[in-house]
Design a protein around this motif. Sequence first.
Motif, PDB file in Angstrom:
ATOM      1  N   ARG A 177       0.749  -1.128   0.230  1.00  0.00           N
ATOM      2  CA  ARG A 177       0.198  -0.263   0.205  1.00  0.00           C
ATOM      3  C   ARG A 177       0.742   0.971   0.215  1.00  0.00           C
ATOM      4  NH1 ARG A 177      -4.672   2.009  -1.139  1.00  0.00           N
ATOM      5  NH2 ARG A 177      -5.671  -0.350   0.079  1.00  0.00           N
ATOM      6  N   ARG A 178       2.616   1.304   0.685  1.00  0.00           N
ATOM      7  CA  ARG A 178       2.814   2.276   0.351  1.00  0.00           C
ATOM      8  C   ARG A 178       3.062   2.779  -0.714  1.00  0.00           C
ATOM      9  NH1 ARG A 178       7.552   3.087   5.221  1.00  0.00           N
ATOM     10  NH2 ARG A 178       5.601   3.459   5.935  1.00  0.00           N
ATOM     11  N   ASN A 226       0.822   4.358  -2.679  1.00  0.00           N
ATOM     12  CA  ASN A 226       0.092   5.537  -1.895  1.00  0.00           C
ATOM     13  C   ASN A 226       1.064   6.290  -2.769  1.00  0.00           C
ATOM     14  OD1 ASN A 226      -1.823   4.670  -1.347  1.00  0.00           O
ATOM     15  ND2 ASN A 226      -1.074   4.980   1.394  1.00  0.00           N
ATOM     16  N   LEU A 262       0.193   7.918  -6.601  1.00  0.00           N
ATOM     17  CA  LEU A 262      -0.014   8.469  -6.986  1.00  0.00           C
ATOM     18  C   LEU A 262      -0.044   9.125  -5.653  1.00  0.00           C
ATOM     19  CD1 LEU A 262      -3.609   5.782  -5.591  1.00  0.00           C
ATOM     20  CD2 LEU A 262      -2.259   6.535  -7.443  1.00  0.00           C
ATOM     21  N   ALA A 263       0.471   9.653  -5.020  1.00  0.00           N
ATOM     22  CA  ALA A 263       1.082  11.036  -4.404  1.00  0.00           C
ATOM     23  C   ALA A 263       1.572  12.157  -5.315  1.00  0.00           C
ATOM     24  CB  ALA A 263       1.866  11.095  -3.102  1.00  0.00           C
ATOM     25  N   ALA A 271      -8.280   2.621  -4.739  1.00  0.00           N
ATOM     26  CA  ALA A 271      -7.452   3.903  -4.139  1.00  0.00           C
ATOM     27  C   ALA A 271      -7.799   4.885  -5.177  1.00  0.00           C
ATOM     28  CB  ALA A 271      -6.007   3.599  -4.628  1.00  0.00           C
ATOM     29  N   ARG A 290      -7.834   9.124  -6.173  1.00  0.00           N
ATOM     30  CA  ARG A 290      -7.322  10.978  -5.231  1.00  0.00           C
ATOM     31  C   ARG A 290      -8.241  11.979  -6.286  1.00  0.00           C
ATOM     32  NH1 ARG A 290      -5.776   7.149  -2.535  1.00  0.00           N
ATOM     33  NH2 ARG A 290      -3.575   7.038  -1.458  1.00  0.00           N
TER      34      ARG A 290
END
Length: 487
Positions: free
Chosen positions: A137-138, A141, A144-145, A172, A174
């Motif tokens: 997951r990290r 993420n 995506l960030a 996920a 965003r």
Amino acid sequence: MKLIKAIFIGVILLGIVVISGFFIWLAPVGAGYSAKIMCSAIFVDGLTSSRARKEDVLADNNPLLSLITTNVDLRNQIVSAHAFGFRKRLAVYRPHLGCVLTDDTDQITRLRNSTPLITPIAAKPLMTGPLPMDVERRALNGLLADAMDEPGPTPTRRTRALVVLHQGKVIAERYDDGISANTPLPGWSMTKSVFNALLGRMQFEGMVGDISDPVLINEWQAETNDPRATITYDNLLHMSSGLAFDESYTNPLSDVVQMLFIKPAAAGFAVSKSLDNLPGSVFAYNSGTTNILSAAIRNLSGSRDVYQKRPTELLFRPLGIDNAVIETDQDGYFIASSFMHATARDWAKIGQLFLQDGVWDGERLLPEGWVDYSTTPAPAAPNGTYGAHWWLDLPGGGGGNDDSHSNQSRKTPQVPEDAFFALGHDGQSISVIPSKELVVVRLGLTRDRDAFDLRQFIANLSQLFPTVDPNAVKQTDGENQDTKPAE
């Protein structure tokens, strides 16, 4: 002295020519673009007037567009635009059909009275699902960030929405400030891939014959021995119609710009183009072909009312897409090349339908073999980069403003070989990766080609997920059981 006088007169004459050119040719384009884009951003997408002008129209401080004055009538849902009071253009909002350009206030009532009555759609929200056990997951993420961040102090990437589906479920998403899962956003040329699906639905329902049949265009059929009458649906879907068309967004006088922002009949303008090459012999990506396809669907539908309900009844309703809008020209023809708005999740549903071989909730919507046809390289496409209104490769780098992605070969980093894409102006994309059971939607306003590398983003993201047999994926039906709606 005579030389100085001649130079002075020359400069004055040149200035007159430039100013005349601006008011005769450029001002109407700038006014039309500003009015249409702002109208759609405000009344279809729900953005504020100030944001619509600052970001959607003036994101890169275009010197031409900065000379255009816009006025927003929130009560009557009209946006007007002009350059120093010259060549005023109007964009009028209508329920179900979005915004349409006009030069005549007397047409507003007619345009609004021609909107179809559509029964509300029962939305089918996508469900959330867990990450595969071996996906970190990290790491996801972080990707995506990075896609949402800006590479420098001045915004250039402008990612507005990201949605990732795995096995048909949202794992996920965003959104930019002021944008949500319920915000429709423009897909530009991703609309072309939607009209591929619409034609497939019509063939599945027996409303259209074989794609190798000549396109039903009345103007072509009416003329004896008109060579354009031999153009087939297959030629259009493969971008090999042979028709002359200039697909240059940087030239205000190009065919695509004139068709979208000047001509009252986009489909009629595309249909009127002359034949430059033998149909099927030359690949030439152009937006006119999809608007010809739109005209053919209109002719096959009989009435305008039936035609304007086709996307809703055949595609959006089965998928539970409840607020998508495809805008039309003044004649009521869908501008199928460019003007669909939908939420990121709803764009993802289009990709998921194709990942599942045209099956949704256990029901076949597209003909067997349609997805394979759509993702098989067009015979005339260079390097196999294009199928039937779906791209089979991504540019070597950047997700900028040019969606004519020909002559690109696969480069590092590697994107899975079975991936295919709907791509649009300003960096819109739907990435479908069957071997990873992934659909990834990215929407934004990326006008700097180097600001966002879609190829690297998709390659890096896909590498996080396990590889499966793509043929096994086709057996799934898209049902989302034992999970909750995505929030």
